[in-house]
Design a protein around this motif. Structure first.
Motif, mmCIF file in Angstrom:
data_model
loop_
_atom_site.group_PDB
_atom_site.id
_atom_site.type_symbol
_atom_site.label_atom_id
_atom_site.label_comp_id
_atom_site.label_asym_id
_atom_site.label_seq_id
_atom_site.Cartn_x
_atom_site.Cartn_y
_atom_site.Cartn_z
ATOM 1 N N ASN A 83 0.875 -1.337 -0.080
ATOM 2 C CA ASN A 83 -0.043 0.040 -0.009
ATOM 3 C C ASN A 83 0.872 1.287 -0.146
ATOM 4 O O ASN A 83 2.011 1.369 0.471
ATOM 5 C CB ASN A 83 -0.820 0.121 1.265
ATOM 6 C CG ASN A 83 -2.070 1.120 1.235
ATOM 7 O OD1 ASN A 83 -1.752 1.994 1.155
ATOM 8 N ND2 ASN A 83 -3.075 0.442 1.112
ATOM 9 N N SER B 45 2.314 2.820 3.334
ATOM 10 C CA SER B 45 2.917 1.862 4.259
ATOM 11 C C SER B 45 3.998 2.531 4.815
ATOM 12 O O SER B 45 4.585 1.953 5.769
ATOM 13 C CB SER B 45 3.282 0.493 3.404
ATOM 14 O OG SER B 45 4.279 0.872 2.369
ATOM 15 N N LEU C 53 -11.690 -0.163 -1.746
ATOM 16 C CA LEU C 53 -10.880 -0.737 -2.923
ATOM 17 C C LEU C 53 -9.477 0.212 -2.801
ATOM 18 O O LEU C 53 -8.549 -0.416 -3.089
ATOM 19 C CB LEU C 53 -11.672 -0.745 -4.176
ATOM 20 C CG LEU C 53 -10.934 -1.210 -5.171
ATOM 21 C CD1 LEU C 53 -10.461 -2.694 -4.971
ATOM 22 C CD2 LEU C 53 -11.676 -1.016 -6.453
ATOM 23 N N ARG D 271 -6.670 -0.651 -0.716
ATOM 24 C CA ARG D 271 -5.952 -1.788 -1.031
ATOM 25 C C ARG D 271 -5.160 -2.059 -2.292
ATOM 26 O O ARG D 271 -4.452 -3.090 -2.678
ATOM 27 C CB ARG D 271 -7.017 -3.097 -1.184
ATOM 28 C CG ARG D 271 -7.640 -3.282 0.411
ATOM 29 C CD ARG D 271 -8.887 -4.302 0.207
ATOM 30 N NE ARG D 271 -9.249 -4.627 1.351
ATOM 31 C CZ ARG D 271 -10.007 -3.836 2.202
ATOM 32 N NH1 ARG D 271 -10.637 -2.754 1.948
ATOM 33 N NH2 ARG D 271 -10.613 -4.454 3.431
#
Length: 424
Positions: free
Chosen positions: A2, A5, A297, A300
């Motif tokens: 992602n 992250s 969505l 992700r």
């Protein structure tokens, strides 16, 4: 991996625990962010007859929402810095309620414009403060709460469009326009509760809310306790910011052009005013579907550009159908048209996914919405002017197709997995 992250990811905790009142406030505020727009556009033909205005003033009224959103996109971060996010959310709902109520009592076109601008100024503030409020209190649930508030925003877009004409036919246009002020006034109440709890409350939830606020202040959030917003860079230097701005702005240009002119297009093709209102509601309903799906969505997918391309294809198919055979399959054309603005919830979600701090989110939100709405505010006026010049709809839709190219380029820039703070 992602895109966010690289930032610290908060540990998820139950959504309602210790922050239920904030969640209610975010949801109720979101419902009121478009009511001033879609409660008016289905009535513009009849109001034009009442007040004696034509296509040009219809285009101006269609431009007012994006102009107000642009102005308050620019100035709201400074207001939030002085007042705090929660007080700014309260002020936004108070202005929305005042403007919506006053609009029910207007006697001429100029007052209709002025009262609409007051209501939309509050809604423009709400546009900007909701993303950083999500970041402040729900950093562990950004996708979930973004889905919630964007979904509720879409509901607040659908219902006024669906009910405007029936209420006007049953009780008059003043009741149809003014009834939504009650909903905005109700949305101010949770923020009064949040402010009271943070200042005076002794319950566990009140103490945790106050602690969350204090932590946010020390983490460079937009709050009055800071002498000045601390920024390590300039938002306007970032390709992330400009990409989001283009995607958001061109989506808004197309959306508000359709809010304003879709009813007239269908009436000219042989439909009724009620059909025009119901198709605006369908247009918004399709946005509701994307609001439910897109935020979850987006968190992700590292690069959501294929979604942007799919939205572009839906737009083009809808433009072709509405231009060549609007009454052959209006449900299909408007459904496709409503899928195109899926880039709107995607943009709002990326504001949080492409930033590391609430301060970055607030500044990016203000820039994207301020500049984006500035780019889009002439859309409804130009669309109507091109229609009058060409005596048809081909030239206006060609204009929207050019705007779609800018949207795709912006989507490509914004979708790349990188953070605002790394590019400014």
């Amino acid at each position: 991996m992602n895109a966010n992250s690289t930032a610290a990811i908060p540990i998820a905790r139950p959504l309602w625990r210790d922050r239920a009142l904030v969640l209610i406030g975010i949801a109720m505020s979101a419902f009121n962010l478009r009511t001033a727009v879609t409660s008016l556009t289905p009535l513009l033909d009849s109001l034009g007859q009442t007040f004696g205005f034509g296509s040009t003033m219809t285009g101006v009224l269609g431009m007012v929402p994006t102009a107000a959103f642009a102005l308050f996109g620019v100035i709201t971060p400074a207001i939030a810095h002085r007042l705090g996010l929660e007080r700014t959310a309260l002020l936004s709902m108070a202005l929305a309620a005042l403007g919506l109520l006053a609009r029910a009592f207007v006697g001429d076109t100029s007052m209709l414009l002025l009262t609409s601008a007051v209501a939309l100024s509050g809604m423009g503030m709400g546009n900007v403060v909701l993303p950083p409020l999500v970041k402040r209190y729900f950093g562990d649930r950004v996708g979930t709460v973004s889905t919630l508030y964007i979904t509720v925003l879409q509901l607040g877009t659908i219902l006024p469009a669906l009910l405007a004409v029936p209420i006007a036919q049953a009780a008059g246009w003043r009741v149809s326009l003014g009834a939504w002020s009650l909903v905005a006034a109700a949305a101010a109440l949770p923020w009064i509760g949040v402010l009271w709890m943070e200042r005076f409350g002794q319950s566990r939830e009140a103490k945790l809310l106050a602690r969350a606020h204090d932590r946010a202040v020390t983490a460079d959030d937009a709050a009055p306790e800071l002498d000045a917003p601390r920024a390590n860079g300039r938002v306007w230097r970032s390709p992330v910011a400009w990409g989001l701005t283009l995607m958001f702005g061109m989506t808004s240009l197309t959306t508000y052009s359709m809010f304003t002119w879709l009813p007239k297009l269908l009436v000219e093709a042989g439909g009724s005013p009620a059909l025009g209102g119901s198709m605006v509601a369908l247009f918004s309903t399709m946005g509701l579907l994307s609001a439910i799906a897109l935020p979850a969505l987006a968190v992700r997918i590292a690069n959501p550009f294929p979604i942007v391309v799919a939205c572009g294809v839906a737009y083009l198919a809808a433009f072709a159908g509405l231009l060549t055979a609007p009454m052959a399959a209006p449900l299909l054309w408007v459904a496709l048209l409503g899928l195109g603005p899926s880039t709107f919830p995607l943009s709002l979600t990326l504001i949080n996914l492409r930033t590391r701090t609430p301060g970055g989110s607030s500044r990016l939100s203000g820039f994207v919405q301020g500049v984006g709405y500035s780019l889009s505010c002439l859309g409804p006026l130009l669309f109507g002017w091109l229609h009058d010049v060409a005596h048809g709809w081909a030239l206006p839709f060609a204009f929207l197709a050019l705007c779609l190219l800018a949207l795709l380029y912006g989507g490509w820039l914004a979708s790349r997995p990188r953070m605002l703070e790394d590019t400014w």
